[in-house]
Design an enzyme around this catalytic site. Structure first.
Site, short mmCIF file in Angstrom:
data_model
loop_
_atom_site.label_atom_id
_atom_site.label_comp_id
_atom_site.label_asym_id
_atom_site.label_seq_id
_atom_site.Cartn_x
_atom_site.Cartn_y
_atom_site.Cartn_z
N LEU A 144 0.17 12.67 2.75
CA LEU A 144 -0.85 12.07 1.89
C LEU A 144 -1.79 11.21 2.71
CD1 LEU A 144 1.16 10.89 -1.19
CD2 LEU A 144 -0.81 12.38 -1.20
N ALA A 181 7.66 -8.40 8.80
CA ALA A 181 8.99 -7.98 8.32
C ALA A 181 9.98 -7.74 9.45
CB ALA A 181 8.86 -6.71 7.47
N LEU A 199 7.90 0.59 5.78
CA LEU A 199 6.96 0.04 6.76
C LEU A 199 6.28 1.15 7.53
CD1 LEU A 199 8.89 -2.90 8.47
CD2 LEU A 199 7.24 -3.02 6.60
N ALA A 200 5.00 0.98 7.80
CA ALA A 200 4.30 1.83 8.76
C ALA A 200 3.50 0.87 9.63
CB ALA A 200 3.37 2.80 8.06
N TYR A 222 3.66 15.80 15.33
CA TYR A 222 4.44 15.00 14.39
C TYR A 222 5.94 15.14 14.63
CZ TYR A 222 5.46 11.90 10.67
OH TYR A 222 5.92 10.80 10.01
N LYS A 232 11.51 9.30 13.51
CA LYS A 232 12.04 9.75 12.21
C LYS A 232 13.46 10.30 12.36
CE LYS A 232 8.56 8.59 9.60
NZ LYS A 232 8.68 7.31 8.86
N THR A 290 0.86 -1.20 0.00
CA THR A 290 0.00 0.00 0.00
C THR A 290 0.89 1.24 0.00
OG1 THR A 290 -0.11 0.01 2.42
CG2 THR A 290 -1.92 -1.09 1.29
P1 NAI Z 1 0.95 2.36 4.55
O1 NAI Z 1 0.18 2.05 5.78
O2 NAI Z 1 0.20 2.64 3.30
O3 NAI Z 1 1.97 1.15 4.21
C1 NAI Z 1 2.57 0.39 5.19
C2 NAI Z 1 3.14 -0.88 4.60
O4 NAI Z 1 3.84 -1.58 5.65
C3 NAI Z 1 2.11 -1.86 4.05
O5 NAI Z 1 2.65 -2.49 2.90
C4 NAI Z 1 1.97 -2.90 5.17
O6 NAI Z 1 1.55 -4.17 4.74
C5 NAI Z 1 3.39 -2.93 5.67
N1 NAI Z 1 3.54 -3.44 7.03
C6 NAI Z 1 3.10 -2.91 8.19
N2 NAI Z 1 3.50 -3.66 9.23
C7 NAI Z 1 4.22 -4.68 8.73
C8 NAI Z 1 4.92 -5.78 9.28
N3 NAI Z 1 4.97 -5.99 10.60
N4 NAI Z 1 5.55 -6.64 8.45
C9 NAI Z 1 5.51 -6.45 7.10
N5 NAI Z 1 4.90 -5.42 6.52
C10 NAI Z 1 4.25 -4.54 7.32
O7 NAI Z 1 1.92 3.55 4.95
P2 NAI Z 1 2.63 4.73 4.14
O8 NAI Z 1 1.91 5.98 4.47
O9 NAI Z 1 2.90 4.35 2.75
O10 NAI Z 1 4.00 4.80 4.96
C11 NAI Z 1 5.21 4.26 4.51
C12 NAI Z 1 6.34 5.14 5.04
O11 NAI Z 1 6.21 6.46 4.50
C13 NAI Z 1 6.32 5.29 6.56
O12 NAI Z 1 7.65 5.32 7.03
C14 NAI Z 1 5.69 6.67 6.74
O13 NAI Z 1 6.06 7.29 7.95
C15 NAI Z 1 6.28 7.40 5.55
N6 NAI Z 1 5.61 8.64 5.15
C16 NAI Z 1 4.24 8.72 5.07
C17 NAI Z 1 3.64 9.93 4.74
C18 NAI Z 1 2.14 10.04 4.64
O14 NAI Z 1 1.64 11.16 4.62
N7 NAI Z 1 1.41 8.96 4.54
C19 NAI Z 1 4.43 11.14 4.45
C20 NAI Z 1 5.86 10.91 4.47
C21 NAI Z 1 6.41 9.71 4.85
NA NA Z 2 4.04 1.71 2.12
#
Ligand code: NAI
Ligand code: NA
Length: 396
Positions: free
Chosen positions: A272, A111, A138-139, A234, A243, A50
């Protein structure tokens, strides 16, 4: 069955396979429309199902014809219950990848665990040999530490004092005041353990030990900064400490990759709507104002536009990679533009339940939220029964 959204606060308990598939196809088409990127060939994406991780995987595969391995934690479908959206996203991605003749395999599991790292290593050895890009996206709200077995929970709290500000319930548009009590030292430590850089380093160490990283391999993790307005919850809160730790870890990893001339980067991305960000208080209100203003200025981006720009203009533009004074890649540059932030600051004070519909993009927020789960996607007939069990072709 007919699948409808069933929301509980900022989560949705159901997901629609056809809508998720269409989202993935739209992202693939976007990447194809932007032309090819002289990018990576063998890519491992941790958190691939995702958000930014999925978009990174799509960009690698359909922008650079890369072979990809995706690791994630998603729920498979059951006869009585649809799968989680990342399951359907991955099924759609792999189907499209296979049709395009691209290698794509996936591992569903924790993971953070040693087992999943070992399983991934075996798959790389068997199929790809070496990896030239590792995306760490990962989140997660929890992490079971592989050495102690302790389950750590992250939190989203201010540090040093309580914090009160406006927040919005994006389902109803109701704006209310929210007060969050300050974090304890333990909250801070736990959040750093879950969302900091330790596990990223563990992954890279494990791959390097087995000689699975190619010369000049890169690894990238994602971070966020945002404006003063959201700092208490944040960047200067518990998640911000994580972070800080993640960003510091990039330098440690780069050092440890010196033998292969590898590099670790943090890319600071735009705010986002994702499953992760919907859970943070105050942020949804900020995002609904941000969306409105960025759309008005024609600089709005989703995950896929962000990742396309990261790969094409930053990581693989055949020039030295541009970073800020702290060594970070910035694709939040448009979000942080002075005129954009000045406008948000101005609107923030006047945002009320009554005004938000016009001064903010609540509809855009809500639409993106439902889209995450495959709902409200253009071109999908939601009155149709969906009965087939969706499988991920390359699931290990
Ligand atoms: P998301 O929730 O869409 O994606 C998280 C992913 O991590 C998914 O693929 C999920 O299956 C996987 N995941 C979660 N726990 C897991 C585990 N224990 N083992 C394996 N996979 C696992 O999150 P998003 O928003 O794409 O976040 C990804 C990164 O981007 C994070 O570090 C977040 O802080 C960063 N980020 C997000 C922003 C936002 O506004 N959404 C802005 C800037 C950075
Ligand atoms: Na992601």
């Amino acid at each position: 069955m007919i699948i409808e959204p069933r929301t509980r606060g900022f989560i949705c308990l159901t997901a629609h396979p056809k809508g998720c598939e269409q989202n993935v196809i739209n992202q693939i088409n976007y990447i194809k429309s932007k032309g090819s990127i002289n990018g990576p060939k063998n890519v491992l994406v941790i958190g691939a199902s995702t958000g930014f991780g999925l978009a990174s995987r799509i960009t690698s595969a359909f922008g650079s014809n890369a072979s990809t391995i995706g690791v994630f934690l998603e729920k498979p479908p059951k006869p009585s219950r649809p799968a989680s959206p990342g399951w359907y996203n991955t099924a759609a991605f792999e189907k499209e990848a296979q049709e395009a003749g691209l290698y794509a395999k996936s591992i569903n599991g924790d993971a953070f665990s040693n087992e999943i790292k070992e399983q991934t290593i075996e798959l790389i050895k068997k199929d790809l040999g070496q990896i030239d890009l590792v995306i760490y996206s990962l989140a997660s709200p929890v992490r079971v530490h592989p050495e102690t077995g302790v389950k750590h929970k992250s939190s989203l709290k201010p540090i040093g004092g309580s914090y009160t500000n406006k927040t919005v319930d994006f389902h109803t548009g109701d704006i209310s005041q929210i007060s969050i009590e300050p974090a304890t030292e333990e909250d801070i430590e736990n959040t750093v353990t879950v969302m900091g850089g330790e596990d990223w380093k563990f992954w890279i160490d494990a791959l390097q030990k087995e000689n699975l990283l190619s010369p000049e391999a890169k690894t990238v993790a994602y971070s966020y900064i945002g404006p003063k307005l959201t700092e208490p919850v944040y960047r200067k809160g518990t998640i911000g400490r994580a972070k800080d730790d993640l960003e510091a870890t990039a330098f440690d990893i780069t050092k440890s990759l010196s033998a292969i001339n590898g590099n670790a980067y943090v890319s600071v991305n735009k705010a986002l709507v994702t499953q992760a960000s919907s859970a943070i208080p105050v942020i949804p209100l900020y995002i609904s104002l941000l969306y409105k203003i960025m759309k008005e200025n024609n600089v709005h981006e989703g995950c896929i536009e962000q990742m396309q720009r990261l790969f094409a203009d930053r990581l693989y533009n055949n020039q030295e990679i541009k970073t800020d004074d702290k060594g970070r890649i910035r694709v939040d540059d448009w979000e942080m533009r002075e005129d954009i932030q000045a406008k948000i600051k101005e609107l923030w004070d006047s945002a009320t339940t009554e005004t938000l519909g016009t001064i903010g993009d609540l509809e855009g927020y809500s639409n993106d939220f439902f889209n995450l789960f495959g709902f409200k996607v253009d071109g999908i007939d939601y009155t149709q029964e969906v009965n087939e069990v969706v499988e991920i072709p390359g699931l290990q």
